[in-house]
Scaffold this motif. Structure first.
Motif, PDB file in Angstrom:
ATOM      1  N   ASN A  34       0.832  -1.203   0.000  1.00 40.07           N
ATOM      2  CA  ASN A  34       0.000   0.000   0.000  1.00 40.07           C
ATOM      3  C   ASN A  34       0.869   1.257   0.000  1.00 40.07           C
ATOM      4  OD1 ASN A  34      -2.661   1.402   0.398  1.00 40.07           O
ATOM      5  ND2 ASN A  34      -1.664   2.021   2.280  1.00 40.07           N
ATOM      6  N   GLU A  35       1.865   1.260   0.855  1.00 39.91           N
ATOM      7  CA  GLU A  35       2.634   2.478   1.038  1.00 39.91           C
ATOM      8  C   GLU A  35       3.686   2.724  -0.038  1.00 39.91           C
ATOM      9  OE1 GLU A  35       3.808   2.379   5.139  1.00 39.91           O
ATOM     10  OE2 GLU A  35       1.731   1.985   5.704  1.00 39.91           O
ATOM     11  N   PHE A  36       4.265   1.685  -0.582  1.00 35.47           N
ATOM     12  CA  PHE A  36       5.274   1.901  -1.616  1.00 35.47           C
ATOM     13  C   PHE A  36       4.677   1.873  -3.019  1.00 35.47           C
ATOM     14  CE2 PHE A  36       8.229   0.655   1.788  1.00 35.47           C
ATOM     15  CZ  PHE A  36       9.119   1.707   1.697  1.00 35.47           C
ATOM     16  N   VAL A  37       3.688   1.041  -3.252  1.00 36.48           N
ATOM     17  CA  VAL A  37       3.123   0.922  -4.596  1.00 36.48           C
ATOM     18  C   VAL A  37       1.946   1.872  -4.793  1.00 36.48           C
ATOM     19  CG1 VAL A  37       2.032  -0.646  -6.252  1.00 36.48           C
ATOM     20  CG2 VAL A  37       3.930  -1.450  -4.841  1.00 36.48           C
ATOM     21  N   THR A 110      -1.597   7.304  11.397  1.00 39.18           N
ATOM     22  CA  THR A 110      -2.713   7.150  10.464  1.00 39.18           C
ATOM     23  C   THR A 110      -3.797   8.188  10.742  1.00 39.18           C
ATOM     24  OG1 THR A 110      -2.274   4.787  10.226  1.00 39.18           O
ATOM     25  CG2 THR A 110      -4.497   5.544   9.659  1.00 39.18           C
ATOM     26  N   ILE A 111      -4.169   8.311  12.009  1.00 44.58           N
ATOM     27  CA  ILE A 111      -5.269   9.212  12.387  1.00 44.58           C
ATOM     28  C   ILE A 111      -4.868  10.682  12.242  1.00 44.58           C
ATOM     29  CG2 ILE A 111      -6.667   9.976  14.357  1.00 44.58           C
ATOM     30  CD1 ILE A 111      -6.597   6.935  15.228  1.00 44.58           C
ATOM     31  N   LEU A 112      -3.637  11.012  12.640  1.00 45.07           N
ATOM     32  CA  LEU A 112      -3.211  12.414  12.633  1.00 45.07           C
ATOM     33  C   LEU A 112      -2.756  12.915  11.268  1.00 45.07           C
ATOM     34  CD1 LEU A 112      -1.210  12.484  15.992  1.00 45.07           C
ATOM     35  CD2 LEU A 112      -3.514  13.399  15.558  1.00 45.07           C
ATOM     36  N   PHE A 113      -2.194  12.032  10.441  1.00 45.88           N
ATOM     37  CA  PHE A 113      -1.607  12.494   9.180  1.00 45.88           C
ATOM     38  C   PHE A 113      -2.253  11.877   7.939  1.00 45.88           C
ATOM     39  CE2 PHE A 113       1.951  12.749  12.294  1.00 45.88           C
ATOM     40  CZ  PHE A 113       2.050  14.126  12.344  1.00 45.88           C
ATOM     41  N   MET A 131       0.741  15.390  -1.779  1.00 47.04           N
ATOM     42  CA  MET A 131       1.260  14.035  -1.977  1.00 47.04           C
ATOM     43  C   MET A 131       2.613  13.879  -1.276  1.00 47.04           C
ATOM     44  SD  MET A 131       0.460  11.193  -3.281  1.00 47.04           S
ATOM     45  CE  MET A 131       1.445  10.040  -2.376  1.00 47.04           C
ATOM     46  N   ALA A 132       3.442  14.899  -1.391  1.00 50.40           N
ATOM     47  CA  ALA A 132       4.758  14.860  -0.726  1.00 50.40           C
ATOM     48  C   ALA A 132       4.583  14.791   0.794  1.00 50.40           C
ATOM     49  CB  ALA A 132       5.580  16.080  -1.110  1.00 50.40           C
ATOM     50  N   ARG A 133       3.605  15.529   1.317  1.00 54.92           N
ATOM     51  CA  ARG A 133       3.340  15.482   2.772  1.00 54.92           C
ATOM     52  C   ARG A 133       2.878  14.088   3.192  1.00 54.92           C
ATOM     53  NH1 ARG A 133       3.222  17.385   7.542  1.00 54.92           N
ATOM     54  NH2 ARG A 133       1.350  17.604   8.815  1.00 54.92           N
ATOM     55  N   THR A 137       5.126  12.029   5.906  1.00 53.29           N
ATOM     56  CA  THR A 137       4.571  11.655   7.212  1.00 53.29           C
ATOM     57  C   THR A 137       4.378  10.153   7.334  1.00 53.29           C
ATOM     58  OG1 THR A 137       2.296  12.020   6.460  1.00 53.29           O
ATOM     59  CG2 THR A 137       3.410  13.876   7.539  1.00 53.29           C
ATOM     60  N   ASP A 138       4.269   9.473   6.201  1.00 52.01           N
ATOM     61  CA  ASP A 138       4.065   8.032   6.253  1.00 52.01           C
ATOM     62  C   ASP A 138       5.294   7.288   6.748  1.00 52.01           C
ATOM     63  OD1 ASP A 138       2.181   5.894   5.815  1.00 52.01           O
ATOM     64  OD2 ASP A 138       3.546   5.244   4.230  1.00 52.01           O
ATOM     65  N   TRP A 139       6.452   7.945   6.766  1.00 52.34           N
ATOM     66  CA  TRP A 139       7.644   7.277   7.285  1.00 52.34           C
ATOM     67  C   TRP A 139       7.526   6.991   8.778  1.00 52.34           C
ATOM     68  CZ3 TRP A 139      10.992   4.450   4.924  1.00 52.34           C
ATOM     69  CH2 TRP A 139      11.125   4.602   3.550  1.00 52.34           C
TER      70      TRP A 139
END
Length: 177
Positions: A34-37, A110-113, A131-133, A137-139
């Protein structure tokens, strides 16, 4: 239905642990996909369609994430909580605390960002900066997932070492019982 102690449906620490292991490995793989693809495809698609078209596409595909990622993560978290009350003795309790901290960190991120940004996508506010944000933040969540999977591998090693130390039962022993 009442179960007896010999029932194959009895919840044992080993079954809870196995459920947690399987769900965690599944969720780690699905989460990385989900996160990389998917997130990278957001960035690519967002360049070629209008924000309104992107919003329609995002809304149409979001239910898949709920069914194939969020639900299994919730089930894995329930199994993790159950391990606090019903864990194999070979699994150190501190590993459960580290895994719980990782799960809570991932949920907080997940909830905050992620959810607020994805809600903006649903409302037609796609932009490269947004998209960059999301990616940056997903890191936080990715780091929590990587730490948790490392701890889970350690738990599995502890568990498997204890299983290998148990005396084996031979067929002759079984016949005499």
């Amino acid at each position: 239905m009442e179960t007896t102690s010999n029932s194959p449906y009895r919840v044992t620490p080993y079954r809870v642990f196995l459920a947690y292991l399987l769900l965690t490995f599944y969720c780690f793989g699905a989460g990385m996909m989900n996160e990389f693809v998917e997130y990278l495809s957001y960035a690519d698609l967002g360049q070629y369609v209008s924000p309104a078209q992107f919003a329609r596409w995002h809304q149409a595909t979001s239910h898949n994430v709920l069914l194939f990622l969020v639900l299994p993560i919730l089930l894995g978290n329930i199994a993790l909580l159950a391990l606090f009350f019903n864990r194999p003795a070979s699994v150190p309790k501190w590993t459960l605390w580290v895994a719980l901290t990782c799960a809570l960190t991932a949920w907080a991120s997940t909830i905050l960002f992620q959810v607020p940004i994805e809600q903006q996508f649903d409302q037609g506010h796609f932009s490269p900066a947004l998209m960059a944000r999301l990616w940056q933040t997903d890191w936080i969540r990715k780091t929590a997932f990587f730490v948790e999977i490392g701890v889970v591998i350690f738990m599995a090693v502890c568990f498997l070492r204890s299983v290998n130390k148990r005396p084996s039962v031979s067929n002759a022993d079984l016949v005499t019982q």
